[in-house]
Motif scaffolding. Sequence first.
Motif, PDB file in Angstrom:
ATOM      1  N   SER A  56      41.446  39.200  41.896  1.00 54.66           N
ATOM      2  CA  SER A  56      41.532  41.028  41.371  1.00 54.66           C
ATOM      3  C   SER A  56      43.119  41.164  41.286  1.00 54.66           C
ATOM      4  O   SER A  56      43.588  40.431  41.935  1.00 54.66           O
ATOM      5  N   ALA A  57      43.644  42.175  40.787  1.00 53.35           N
ATOM      6  CA  ALA A  57      45.231  42.434  40.263  1.00 53.35           C
ATOM      7  C   ALA A  57      44.744  43.734  39.413  1.00 53.35           C
ATOM      8  O   ALA A  57      44.513  43.808  38.642  1.00 53.35           O
ATOM      9  N   HIS A  58      46.394  44.663  39.983  1.00 50.67           N
ATOM     10  CA  HIS A  58      46.543  45.319  39.469  1.00 50.67           C
ATOM     11  C   HIS A  58      46.665  45.035  37.124  1.00 50.67           C
ATOM     12  O   HIS A  58      47.478  43.824  37.883  1.00 50.67           O
ATOM     13  N   ILE A  59      46.705  45.449  36.085  1.00 47.99           N
ATOM     14  CA  ILE A  59      46.650  44.788  35.208  1.00 47.99           C
ATOM     15  C   ILE A  59      48.041  44.944  34.597  1.00 47.99           C
ATOM     16  O   ILE A  59      49.067  44.329  33.825  1.00 47.99           O
ATOM     17  N   ALA A  60      49.348  45.224  35.248  1.00 58.44           N
ATOM     18  CA  ALA A  60      50.101  45.665  35.573  1.00 58.44           C
ATOM     19  C   ALA A  60      51.467  44.397  35.943  1.00 58.44           C
ATOM     20  O   ALA A  60      52.447  43.897  35.463  1.00 58.44           O
TER      21      ALA A  60
ATOM     22  N   GLY B 133      46.993  37.949  39.433  1.00 57.86           N
ATOM     23  CA  GLY B 133      45.483  37.343  39.136  1.00 57.86           C
ATOM     24  C   GLY B 133      44.676  36.543  38.578  1.00 57.86           C
ATOM     25  O   GLY B 133      45.309  35.285  37.451  1.00 57.86           O
ATOM     26  N   ILE B 134      42.959  36.314  38.508  1.00 58.04           N
ATOM     27  CA  ILE B 134      42.961  35.882  37.719  1.00 58.04           C
ATOM     28  C   ILE B 134      41.776  36.869  36.568  1.00 58.04           C
ATOM     29  O   ILE B 134      41.012  36.797  37.301  1.00 58.04           O
ATOM     30  N   ASP B 135      41.681  36.662  35.473  1.00 54.57           N
ATOM     31  CA  ASP B 135      41.656  37.708  34.912  1.00 54.57           C
ATOM     32  C   ASP B 135      39.273  36.882  34.407  1.00 54.57           C
ATOM     33  O   ASP B 135      39.706  36.230  33.416  1.00 54.57           O
TER      34      ASP B 135
ATOM     35  N   VAL C  28      35.435  47.012  38.162  1.00 54.29           N
ATOM     36  CA  VAL C  28      34.762  48.417  38.699  1.00 54.29           C
ATOM     37  C   VAL C  28      35.817  49.538  37.692  1.00 54.29           C
ATOM     38  O   VAL C  28      35.968  51.203  38.380  1.00 54.29           O
ATOM     39  N   ILE C  29      37.397  49.517  37.943  1.00 53.01           N
ATOM     40  CA  ILE C  29      37.748  50.394  36.825  1.00 53.01           C
ATOM     41  C   ILE C  29      39.199  49.872  35.825  1.00 53.01           C
ATOM     42  O   ILE C  29      39.475  48.523  35.772  1.00 53.01           O
ATOM     43  N   ARG C  30      39.524  50.276  35.018  1.00 54.21           N
ATOM     44  CA  ARG C  30      39.903  50.220  33.859  1.00 54.21           C
ATOM     45  C   ARG C  30      41.225  49.518  34.231  1.00 54.21           C
ATOM     46  O   ARG C  30      42.224  48.761  33.335  1.00 54.21           O
ATOM     47  N   ASN C  31      42.272  49.474  35.128  1.00 55.88           N
ATOM     48  CA  ASN C  31      43.102  49.403  35.477  1.00 55.88           C
ATOM     49  C   ASN C  31      43.575  47.737  36.007  1.00 55.88           C
ATOM     50  O   ASN C  31      44.719  48.053  37.035  1.00 55.88           O
ATOM     51  N   VAL C  32      42.462  47.634  36.807  1.00 59.70           N
ATOM     52  CA  VAL C  32      42.507  46.044  37.482  1.00 59.70           C
ATOM     53  C   VAL C  32      41.635  44.862  37.304  1.00 59.70           C
ATOM     54  O   VAL C  32      40.578  45.563  36.445  1.00 59.70           O
ATOM     55  N   LEU C  33      42.422  44.378  36.827  1.00 63.89           N
ATOM     56  CA  LEU C  33      41.442  42.802  36.686  1.00 63.89           C
ATOM     57  C   LEU C  33      40.113  42.362  37.380  1.00 63.89           C
ATOM     58  O   LEU C  33      39.859  42.507  38.597  1.00 63.89           O
ATOM     59  N   ALA C  34      39.191  42.641  37.291  1.00 59.92           N
ATOM     60  CA  ALA C  34      37.700  42.242  37.226  1.00 59.92           C
ATOM     61  C   ALA C  34      37.869  40.869  38.385  1.00 59.92           C
ATOM     62  O   ALA C  34      38.336  39.547  37.940  1.00 59.92           O
ATOM     63  N   GLN C  35      37.144  41.329  39.564  1.00 59.11           N
ATOM     64  CA  GLN C  35      37.146  40.205  40.466  1.00 59.11           C
ATOM     65  C   GLN C  35      36.400  38.717  39.644  1.00 59.11           C
ATOM     66  O   GLN C  35      35.961  38.125  39.837  1.00 59.11           O
TER      67      GLN C  35
END
Length: 362
Positions: free
Chosen positions: A180-184, A189-191, A227-234
């Motif tokens: 997981s990581a913020h999309i910015a 992260g690893i998507d 879980v949220i649009r602006n965070v890469l899915a774990q």
Amino acid sequence: MKNHRMNLHQIAEIGFQEFQTKAYLYEQVKNCGAVVHEVGETGLVLYFDNQKEKTIAFRTDIDALPILEETGLPFASKREGFMHACGHDGHMAMLLGLTDYIAKNREKMKYNIVLIYQPSEEIAGGAKSILDSGLLQHYQVQAIFGFHLWPTLEEGAVFSKSGPLMAQSSETDIQIFGKSAHIASSSEGIDSLEVAVRLMSEIYDYEKKLPEEMLHLLKFGEIHGGVIRNVLAQEVTIKGSIRSYSPLHQQEIKDSLRKIANRFEEEFQAKIEFIYNDGYPAVLNNSELFDKIKSISTLRVLEHPVLQAEDFGVYTEHFPCVFFFLGVGDVPALHNPKFDFNMDVLDNGLEFYKALLEIENY
């Protein structure tokens, strides 16, 4: 048989909880002259010792589904949320009809006969419970027959084929683990969602290249992740099914999926796991047994097997068997809350059962 079907339809119960259903069945068969065995809490096996050299068996399933009925029938299920939406009430009615016929005509029988009232076809374990009882082995059963009502096939007609009839089903979950990581800051992260989309595309490209003669199904119906649009899915989970008529083909497909996943793990640094619930083995009709019965004039030969699964496949792994479809015409699909059928077809099924009793030398 119609009364039996209507009575049983009203007391629909799910696998291994068919207590009222078993009580009803027992009441109908307890004085039929057979030895009646109880298998587990809800199964029944009847043995007619007709002093013959060989023994053959007939099986019905007795469980229902957790479905809220929408038929509006005057004999609709009285157990809200449970329904005979797969025709097992009809299967039981036909076997009760056969039980009565055998009881009244034992002097005509060419075989000793085992009748299997099997629990829990819809939930795995029902057929296995019958096998594990040892009764089929004890009575040295030579052949097992069974029916399934089948929408879309001509009403009242009986269908089957030699060899593969119904598929093995491997319910398949693919779990993809990323970071997981913020999309910015996506480079940190690893998507797992991107991996899932690309992996699905690769799997479907692979599936399209499988040889036509390898009859199979490889499809997915669910995907969940994020879980949220602006965070890469774990994590992402993909759910689907692999079906074929051969354990070798099932394993070949699984092995190929693992190889594809290995490449994706290396490329994206994600972790990919497969979870399989292999369910029922394929229903494989015994070719020699089928040749002996194909002379029955009312039997029609199917050109192709179907991709649905049935736990009758457990019997076909251990005994010579033939499974049949009894057409119910243009009605709602199996497992549909509106499923119903013309009960006149039950007479056709019973007549076919009688014809099987007349075949020589199983």
